[in-house]
Motif scaffolding. Structure first.
Motif, PDB file in Angstrom:
ATOM      1  N   ALA A  30     -10.172   1.853 -47.924  1.00 11.68           N
ATOM      2  CA  ALA A  30      -9.341   2.178 -46.762  1.00 11.68           C
ATOM      3  C   ALA A  30     -10.140   2.951 -45.715  1.00 11.68           C
ATOM      4  CB  ALA A  30      -8.120   2.983 -47.198  1.00 11.68           C
ATOM      5  N   ILE A  31     -10.958   3.890 -46.158  1.00 10.14           N
ATOM      6  CA  ILE A  31     -11.776   4.685 -45.229  1.00 10.14           C
ATOM      7  C   ILE A  31     -12.779   3.784 -44.510  1.00 10.14           C
ATOM      8  CG2 ILE A  31     -13.562   6.471 -45.104  1.00 10.14           C
ATOM      9  CD1 ILE A  31     -11.921   7.882 -47.419  1.00 10.14           C
ATOM     10  N   LEU A  32     -13.450   2.918 -45.251  1.00  8.54           N
ATOM     11  CA  LEU A  32     -14.424   2.013 -44.631  1.00  8.54           C
ATOM     12  C   LEU A  32     -13.752   1.063 -43.645  1.00  8.54           C
ATOM     13  CD1 LEU A  32     -16.723   1.264 -47.688  1.00  8.54           C
ATOM     14  CD2 LEU A  32     -17.273   2.667 -45.683  1.00  8.54           C
ATOM     15  N   ALA A  33     -12.553   0.585 -43.971  1.00  7.37           N
ATOM     16  CA  ALA A  33     -11.833  -0.328 -43.083  1.00  7.37           C
ATOM     17  C   ALA A  33     -11.365   0.357 -41.802  1.00  7.37           C
ATOM     18  CB  ALA A  33     -10.633  -0.930 -43.824  1.00  7.37           C
ATOM     19  N   ASN A  34     -11.166   1.671 -41.840  1.00  6.53           N
ATOM     20  CA  ASN A  34     -10.665   2.418 -40.682  1.00  6.53           C
ATOM     21  C   ASN A  34     -11.713   3.336 -40.073  1.00  6.53           C
ATOM     22  OD1 ASN A  34      -7.569   1.846 -40.596  1.00  6.53           O
ATOM     23  ND2 ASN A  34      -8.088   2.084 -42.748  1.00  6.53           N
ATOM     24  N   LYS A  35     -12.949   3.182 -40.474  1.00  3.61           N
ATOM     25  CA  LYS A  35     -14.055   4.050 -40.041  1.00  3.61           C
ATOM     26  C   LYS A  35     -14.163   4.143 -38.515  1.00  3.61           C
ATOM     27  CE  LYS A  35     -19.099   4.211 -40.527  1.00  3.61           C
ATOM     28  NZ  LYS A  35     -20.242   3.628 -41.223  1.00  3.61           N
ATOM     29  N   SER A  36     -14.062   3.013 -37.825  1.00  2.00           N
ATOM     30  CA  SER A  36     -14.235   3.023 -36.373  1.00  2.00           C
ATOM     31  C   SER A  36     -13.083   3.721 -35.656  1.00  2.00           C
ATOM     32  CB  SER A  36     -14.415   1.605 -35.833  1.00  2.00           C
ATOM     33  OG  SER A  36     -13.286   0.823 -36.118  1.00  2.00           O
ATOM     34  N   ARG A  37     -11.912   3.771 -36.256  1.00  2.00           N
ATOM     35  CA  ARG A  37     -10.777   4.493 -35.682  1.00  2.00           C
ATOM     36  C   ARG A  37     -10.855   5.991 -35.944  1.00  2.00           C
ATOM     37  NH1 ARG A  37      -5.914   4.984 -36.957  1.00  2.00           N
ATOM     38  NH2 ARG A  37      -6.077   4.325 -39.096  1.00  2.00           N
ATOM     39  N   MET A  38     -11.470   6.376 -37.061  1.00  2.00           N
ATOM     40  CA  MET A  38     -11.460   7.770 -37.496  1.00  2.00           C
ATOM     41  C   MET A  38     -12.560   8.627 -36.876  1.00  2.00           C
ATOM     42  SD  MET A  38     -10.420   7.186 -41.519  1.00  2.00           S
ATOM     43  CE  MET A  38     -11.499   8.435 -42.029  1.00  2.00           C
ATOM     44  N   PHE A  39     -13.661   8.012 -36.456  1.00  2.00           N
ATOM     45  CA  PHE A  39     -14.800   8.779 -35.959  1.00  2.00           C
ATOM     46  C   PHE A  39     -15.187   8.321 -34.560  1.00  2.00           C
ATOM     47  CE2 PHE A  39     -15.258   8.476 -40.612  1.00  2.00           C
ATOM     48  CZ  PHE A  39     -15.085   9.806 -40.926  1.00  2.00           C
ATOM     49  N   GLY A  89      -1.925   3.140 -48.616  1.00  2.00           N
ATOM     50  CA  GLY A  89      -2.262   1.733 -48.836  1.00  2.00           C
ATOM     51  C   GLY A  89      -3.652   1.439 -48.307  1.00  2.00           C
ATOM     52  N   ALA A  90      -3.746   0.511 -47.345  1.00  2.00           N
ATOM     53  CA  ALA A  90      -5.040   0.157 -46.752  1.00  2.00           C
ATOM     54  C   ALA A  90      -5.329   0.967 -45.498  1.00  2.00           C
ATOM     55  CB  ALA A  90      -5.066  -1.330 -46.424  1.00  2.00           C
ATOM     56  N   SER A  91      -4.457   1.891 -45.164  1.00  2.00           N
ATOM     57  CA  SER A  91      -4.619   2.712 -43.968  1.00  2.00           C
ATOM     58  C   SER A  91      -5.212   4.071 -44.324  1.00  2.00           C
ATOM     59  CB  SER A  91      -3.252   2.893 -43.300  1.00  2.00           C
ATOM     60  OG  SER A  91      -3.350   3.741 -42.197  1.00  2.00           O
ATOM     61  N   ALA A  92      -6.107   4.560 -43.473  1.00  2.00           N
ATOM     62  CA  ALA A  92      -6.695   5.888 -43.657  1.00  2.00           C
ATOM     63  C   ALA A  92      -6.676   6.603 -42.317  1.00  2.00           C
ATOM     64  CB  ALA A  92      -8.119   5.770 -44.169  1.00  2.00           C
ATOM     65  N   MET A 107     -17.275  16.718 -55.177  1.00  2.00           N
ATOM     66  CA  MET A 107     -17.701  15.768 -54.152  1.00  2.00           C
ATOM     67  C   MET A 107     -18.815  14.888 -54.726  1.00  2.00           C
ATOM     68  SD  MET A 107     -15.723  16.618 -51.691  1.00  2.00           S
ATOM     69  CE  MET A 107     -16.156  16.387 -50.013  1.00  2.00           C
ATOM     70  N   VAL A 108     -18.673  13.580 -54.548  1.00  2.00           N
ATOM     71  CA  VAL A 108     -19.690  12.632 -55.006  1.00  2.00           C
ATOM     72  C   VAL A 108     -20.206  11.854 -53.795  1.00  2.00           C
ATOM     73  CG1 VAL A 108     -18.778  12.423 -57.357  1.00  2.00           C
ATOM     74  CG2 VAL A 108     -17.956  10.888 -55.584  1.00  2.00           C
ATOM     75  N   PRO A 109     -21.475  11.472 -53.796  1.00  2.00           N
ATOM     76  CA  PRO A 109     -22.028  10.748 -52.651  1.00  2.00           C
ATOM     77  C   PRO A 109     -21.227   9.485 -52.319  1.00  2.00           C
ATOM     78  CG  PRO A 109     -23.774  11.416 -54.143  1.00  2.00           C
ATOM     79  CD  PRO A 109     -22.471  11.715 -54.835  1.00  2.00           C
ATOM     80  N   PHE A 110     -21.111   9.215 -51.023  1.00  2.00           N
ATOM     81  CA  PHE A 110     -20.390   8.047 -50.507  1.00  2.00           C
ATOM     82  C   PHE A 110     -21.308   7.357 -49.479  1.00  2.00           C
ATOM     83  CE2 PHE A 110     -16.120   6.866 -48.205  1.00  2.00           C
ATOM     84  CZ  PHE A 110     -16.317   5.528 -48.485  1.00  2.00           C
ATOM     85  N   PRO A 111     -22.435   6.791 -49.954  1.00  2.00           N
ATOM     86  CA  PRO A 111     -23.445   6.239 -49.038  1.00  2.00           C
ATOM     87  C   PRO A 111     -22.944   5.076 -48.188  1.00  2.00           C
ATOM     88  CG  PRO A 111     -23.965   5.681 -51.312  1.00  2.00           C
ATOM     89  CD  PRO A 111     -22.810   6.634 -51.354  1.00  2.00           C
ATOM     90  N   ALA A 112     -21.919   4.364 -48.610  1.00  2.00           N
ATOM     91  CA  ALA A 112     -21.403   3.236 -47.832  1.00  2.00           C
ATOM     92  C   ALA A 112     -20.814   3.691 -46.494  1.00  2.00           C
ATOM     93  CB  ALA A 112     -20.345   2.492 -48.635  1.00  2.00           C
ATOM     94  N   LEU A 113     -20.417   4.955 -46.383  1.00  2.00           N
ATOM     95  CA  LEU A 113     -19.855   5.488 -45.141  1.00  2.00           C
ATOM     96  C   LEU A 113     -20.941   5.857 -44.137  1.00  2.00           C
ATOM     97  CD1 LEU A 113     -17.239   6.253 -43.661  1.00  2.00           C
ATOM     98  CD2 LEU A 113     -17.375   8.482 -44.750  1.00  2.00           C
ATOM     99  N   ASN A 114     -22.143   6.118 -44.624  1.00  2.00           N
ATOM    100  CA  ASN A 114     -23.241   6.513 -43.745  1.00  2.00           C
ATOM    101  C   ASN A 114     -23.581   5.400 -42.756  1.00  2.00           C
ATOM    102  OD1 ASN A 114     -23.513   9.011 -45.000  1.00  2.00           O
ATOM    103  ND2 ASN A 114     -25.013   8.235 -46.452  1.00  2.00           N
TER     104      ASN A 114
END
Length: 119
Positions: A30-39, A89-92, A107-114
């Motif tokens: 959900a975070i990856l799908a909404n990344k461009s809206r969140m940052f 759901g699919a929204s973040a 906290m665990v690394p989340f390299p896909a968000l970088n």
């Protein structure tokens, strides 16, 4: 037999390990799908890490902490900070910097968000 099965289910629910992995995977998607809206500049995100998924204090959906460094409105890097994100759901949706990080868990690394590394 029935008692053992019930005890096993209770232990799984108490530990949360079986459900947490699925919840964190869904939260990541959900975070990856909404990344461009969140940052403001999603490609500038660095050093991303994700915490434990837990019910939101408001009772609406699940919440998770993200630790990251990203570009701010002035174009500079904000520095490492912890942001709360509500997952539905699919929204973040990011709801702001966390003042109390005690609910974030490990906290665990989340390299896909970088974002991509720039030279």
């Amino acid at each position: 037999m029935k008692v053992c099965w019930t005890s096993g289910i209770a232990l799984m629910l108490l530990s949360g390990t079986a459900l947490a992995a699925t919840s964190q995977d869904n939260a990541k998607r959900a975070i990856l799908a909404n990344k461009s809206r969140m940052f403001k500049d999603p490609d500038s995100v660095r050093d991303a890490a994700i915490g434990t998924v837990a019910p939101c204090p408001s009772g609406n959906g699940d919440c998770v902490c993200l630790e990251l460094n990203a570009r701010n409105s002035q174009g500079g890097m904000s520095g490492l900070r912890i942001v709360g994100v509500r997952i539905d759901g699919a929204s973040a949706e990011a709801f702001g910097e966390m003042a109390d990080t005690s609910t974030c868990g490990k906290m665990v690394p989340f390299p896909a968000l970088n974002g991509p590394r720039r030279s």
